[in-house]
Design a protein around this motif. Structure first.
Motif, short mmCIF file in Angstrom:
data_model
loop_
_atom_site.label_atom_id
_atom_site.label_comp_id
_atom_site.label_asym_id
_atom_site.label_seq_id
_atom_site.Cartn_x
_atom_site.Cartn_y
_atom_site.Cartn_z
N ARG A 148 16.82 -31.07 34.53
CA ARG A 148 16.18 -29.97 35.26
C ARG A 148 16.48 -28.67 34.51
NH1 ARG A 148 14.40 -29.25 40.83
NH2 ARG A 148 14.62 -31.47 41.19
N MET A 149 15.44 -27.95 34.11
CA MET A 149 15.63 -26.76 33.28
C MET A 149 15.33 -25.48 34.04
SD MET A 149 13.82 -27.99 29.77
CE MET A 149 14.36 -29.47 28.93
N GLY A 174 21.09 -23.72 31.98
CA GLY A 174 20.87 -24.55 33.16
C GLY A 174 20.95 -26.04 32.88
N ILE A 225 19.97 -25.96 38.48
CA ILE A 225 18.83 -25.09 38.74
C ILE A 225 17.99 -25.63 39.89
CG2 ILE A 225 16.66 -24.18 37.75
CD1 ILE A 225 19.00 -23.03 36.25
N ARG A 235 18.93 -25.20 48.28
CA ARG A 235 17.69 -25.97 48.44
C ARG A 235 18.06 -27.44 48.60
NH1 ARG A 235 12.67 -23.75 47.40
NH2 ARG A 235 12.11 -25.21 49.04
N ASP A 249 16.55 -31.43 48.34
CA ASP A 249 15.50 -32.32 47.83
C ASP A 249 15.08 -33.26 48.97
OD1 ASP A 249 14.25 -34.64 46.74
OD2 ASP A 249 15.08 -34.14 44.76
N VAL A 259 19.64 -29.94 46.02
CA VAL A 259 19.09 -30.10 44.68
C VAL A 259 20.18 -29.93 43.63
CG1 VAL A 259 17.51 -29.07 42.98
CG2 VAL A 259 16.78 -29.31 45.37
#
Lengths: 244, 304
Positions: A208-209, A218, B60, B199, B201, B208
Motif C-alpha cells: 500500500r503506497m 509509506g 497508509i 480507517r 477495511d 487498515v
C-alpha cells in the motif's frame, strides 16, 4: 518520473473483475519493464499505482483488477477520458540479469508486467518461458497473448480446470534449465517461488503506497541491504536481498 | 512586482512556501523533477538520535480529501543525516534548510539539537513534539504545557539557531501549549502536525493501518489548522509557520491572514509532486488578484 496527461483509448473487460486499458500519451519516462504508473482519479485523494503491461510509442497498456473505489471508477471509463498520470516509477526488471533462458512466473494480476518484460527479452535474443497461475479457467487472461509471442507458456490453475493442476510452483517442474527467475504476484506465491526455484531472481512486490515516488516512506520494507522503499528502490528486489 | 519575501527570526525566505517534514524526503530527490531553488525553504525528514525503520506496513490509509499515515519516524539517524543527507541537499540547493528533530527523551532532543547546532547549512531547527505515531515520545511531549516547555528549554540551552516547536492538534488547549513554548524560549511555533485518525477495511473488518491509529493530513484538515494558527497568533508574539492541508496559493494567503509568517505544504506533495513549485509560481498572480503588494502586510490581518 514524469507527470503527463493520457487519453483513455480503450477499456476492455478481460474477466469478471480484470480490465485492460490502453492510453495515449508521453511514455518516454518509462525506462524498463516492471515499472509502474500512478494514476489520479477524480474525487480520490491518493493516486492508484498500476504496473505497465505493454508499451509502444506513445501508447500504454495497463491491466488492473477492480479491488476498490479507484479501480471501480476506472472500470467505468469508456474512452476519451483524460487522466493525470505519473510515469516511470519504480526500478523495474533489469534484462541484463536474464541469461539465455529466463523463467517468468506470474500469478493473477501479477501477470501483466511480465508481458512487456517478455517482449523486451525476446528483442534481446533471449528465450523466455512463462508460467501463469490462476485460480480457475474463468480468471485466465493473456494466455493467448503470451503464446502469440511464440514463447513456451505454461498455465496452472488451482482447481485444474485448465493446464497444470496446482500452483505456479507445480509449473516449475515442467520447465528444464533456467537462468534467472522474474516473478510478480501475491506475496505467498513469491515466497513459494523463492523456495522452489534454484536460480537468482527478480521479485516484484506489492505494498500500500502513499506517494509512489519515494517521498513519504509509506511502503518501506527491510532487506539484507538495508531499508528500501517498495515504490522507489523496488518494486523489484533481488532474491538474495529478500527478508521474508 | 509583488514582494513575497518573509522573515523568520532573522532568516529570510524568498517566499513563504516550505515543503513539510516527512513529505519531501531530504529534498534533493525532488530536484530531479524541478529546480527546488524556487522554494523558500525545506523542512527535511524528521530525524532521531538513532536510525529507525518505523512502524510495520500498511502505513497508509486513504481518506476523503486526505490520508492517514503511520510511518513512525523512519530515518537514517542524526549522524547520517548530518554527514550525508544535508550535504547532498546543500549541493543542489541554496535556500533555507529547516532541520526537523524528534526524540524519545529530553536528552535525545538535546543530543540531536546540539549536533545540528554545529551544522552550518542548517538555518532553523524545528523540534517535533507532536508525532502521533511513536510511543513514549513525540506527541507525549506536546500534549502538556509543562513537558512542551521542558523540551523547549532543554533544546534552547544547546543551540543558538532559531528553534521552532512543532505542535500537535491532538490537545484540548493548543494556546496554553504554544504560550508555554514561548515562555520556554521558543523562537517560533510550527503548527499543526497530523490529527489522529482511523480507517477500517470493510472486507477484513480490521483497521487498515498495521498500527491501527495514525495521523490524518491533507486538504481536509485545512480549516482545523487555520483555526489553530488563528488562535495561537492572538496568544504569542513569536512567528508561526502554518501547516495543515495547504494545497494552493490561496491557502497560503489565507494561512498568512490567520497569522502565519510562512507556510508548510505536506500531504499535497504526495499526490502532486510539483505542488510546492506550482504554489510558488501562482503566488504572485493570486497576490495581485487580491491586491496584495507585500505578503508581510497580510500576516495576521484577519485579526484587525
Amino acid at each position: 518520473m514524469k507527470q503527463g496527461y493520457f487519453t483513455v483509448l480503450t477499456n476492455e473487460k478481460l474477466t469478471s473483475n480484470v480490465y485492460k486499458m490502453t492510453l495515449a500519451g508521453d511514455t518516454k519516462a518509462i525506462e524498463r519493464p516492471g515499472q509502474f504508473v500512478n494514476i489520479q482519479i477524480d474525487g480520490l485523494f491518493l493516486r492508484r499505482p498500476i504496473s505497465v503491461c505493454d508499451l509502444e510509442d506513445g501508447k500504454l497498456t495497463i491491466i488492473y483488477k477492480v479491488v476498490g473505489k479507484g479501480t471501480e471508477k476506472m472500470s467505468a471509463m469508456d474512452g476519451g477520458e483524460i487522466l493525470d498520470i505519473l510515469t516511470g516509477l519504480g526500478n523495474g526488471y533489469f534484462t541484463d540479469f536474464a541469461g539465455d533462458k529466463p523463467l517468468l512466473i506470474g500469478g493473477g494480476v501479477g501477470v501483466p508486467p511480465l508481458y512487456y518484460l517478455a517482449k523486451c527479452l525476446l528483442k534481446e535474443g533471449k528465450t523466455p518461458t512463462v508460467i501463469l497461475g490462476f485460480n480457475t479457467a474463468s480468471e485466465i487472461f493473456y494466455k493467448d497473448e503470451f503464446e502469440d509471442l511464440g514463447i513456451k507458456t505454461i498455465v496452472c490453475t488451482a482447481d485444474g480446470s485448465v493446464g497444470v493442476k496446482g500452483f505456479v510452483t507445480d509449473g516449475v517442474d515442467q520447465v528444464g534449465e533456467y537462468t534467472h527467475v522474474y516473478t510478480c504476484g501475491p506475496e505467498p506465491m513469491l515466497k513459494a517461488v523463492y523456495n522452489k526455484t534454484t536460480s537468482d531472481g527478480s521479485y516484484s512486490f506489492e505494498e500500500r503506497m502513499g506517494c509512489g515516488f519515494g517521498a513519504c516512506m509509506g511502503c518501506s520494507c527491510k532487506t539484507k541491504y538495508g531499508n528500501k522503499r517498495i515504490c522507489k528502490d523496488g518494486p523489484v528486489l533481488q532474491k538474495e536481498e529478500i527478508i521474508w | 512586482m509583488v514582494n513575497t519575501r518573509v522573515n523568520l527570526c532573522g532568516v529570510e525566505l524568498k517566499n513563504p512556501v516550505v515543503p513539510a517534514s516527512g513529505t519531501f524526503g531530504f529534498g534533493y530527490e525532488f530536484n530531479d523533477i524541478y529546480d527546488i531553488n524556487v522554494l523558500g525553504g525545506i523542512s527535511i525528514k524528521g530525524t532521531t538520535k538513532d536510525a529507525r525503520f518505523g512502524n510495520p506496513t500498511p502505513r497508509i490509509a486513504e481518506c476523503t480529501s486526505g490520508l492517514i499515515n503511520s510511518i513512525g519516524l523512519q530515518n537514517p539517524g542524526i549522524e547520517k543525516v548530518i554527514n550525508e543527507e544535508i550535504p547532498k541537499l546543500r549541493s543542489v540547493y541554496n535556500n533555507v534548510i529547516i532541520s526537523n528533530i524528534s526524540g524519545f527523551s529530553i536528552d535525545e532532543y538535546k543530543y540531536c539539537c546540539e549536533k545540528i547546532n554545529a551544522v552550518k547549512d542548517v538555518d532553523i531547527i524545528e523540534v517535533n513534539i507532536s508525532c502521533p505515531n511513536v510511543h513514549n515520545g513525540g506527541m507525549s511531549f506536546g500534549t502538556s504545557p509543562e513537558n512542551a516547555q521542558a523540551v523547549t528549554k532543554a533544546v534552547k540551552s544547546v543551540t543558538d539557531k532559531p528553534v521552532f516547536i512543532k505542535l500537535t492538534p491532538n490537545v484540548t488547549d493548543i494556546v496554553s501549549i504554544a504560550k508555554a513554548c514561548e515562555e520556554g524560549g521558543a523562537d517560533g511555533i510550527s503548527l499543526i502536525n497530523t490529527s489522529q485518525g482511523l480507517r477500517i477495511d470493510l472486507n477484513k473488518r480490521r483497521p487498515v493501518i498495521a498500527n491501527k491509529i495514525g495521523g490524518f493530513s491533507g486538504r481536509a484538515i485545512f480549516p482545523i489548522a487555520l483555526k489553530m494558527v488563528y488562535q495561537v497568533y492572538e496568544a504569542v508574539k513569536i512567528p508561526i509557520i502554518g501547516i495543515g492541508g495547504v494545497a494552493t496559493a490561496e491557502d497560503v494567503i489565507e494561512m498568512m491572514m490567520a497569522g502565519a509568517t510562512a507556510v508548510q505544504v505536506g500531504a499535497e506533495n504526495l499526490v502532486n509532486p510539483y505542488a510546492c513549485r506550482d504554489i510558488v509560481n501562482n503566488l504572485p498572480r493570486v497576490m495581485q488578484k487580491y491586491k496584495i503588494n507585500d505578503l508581510n502586510e497580510i500576516i495576521g490581518e484577519a485579526h484587525k
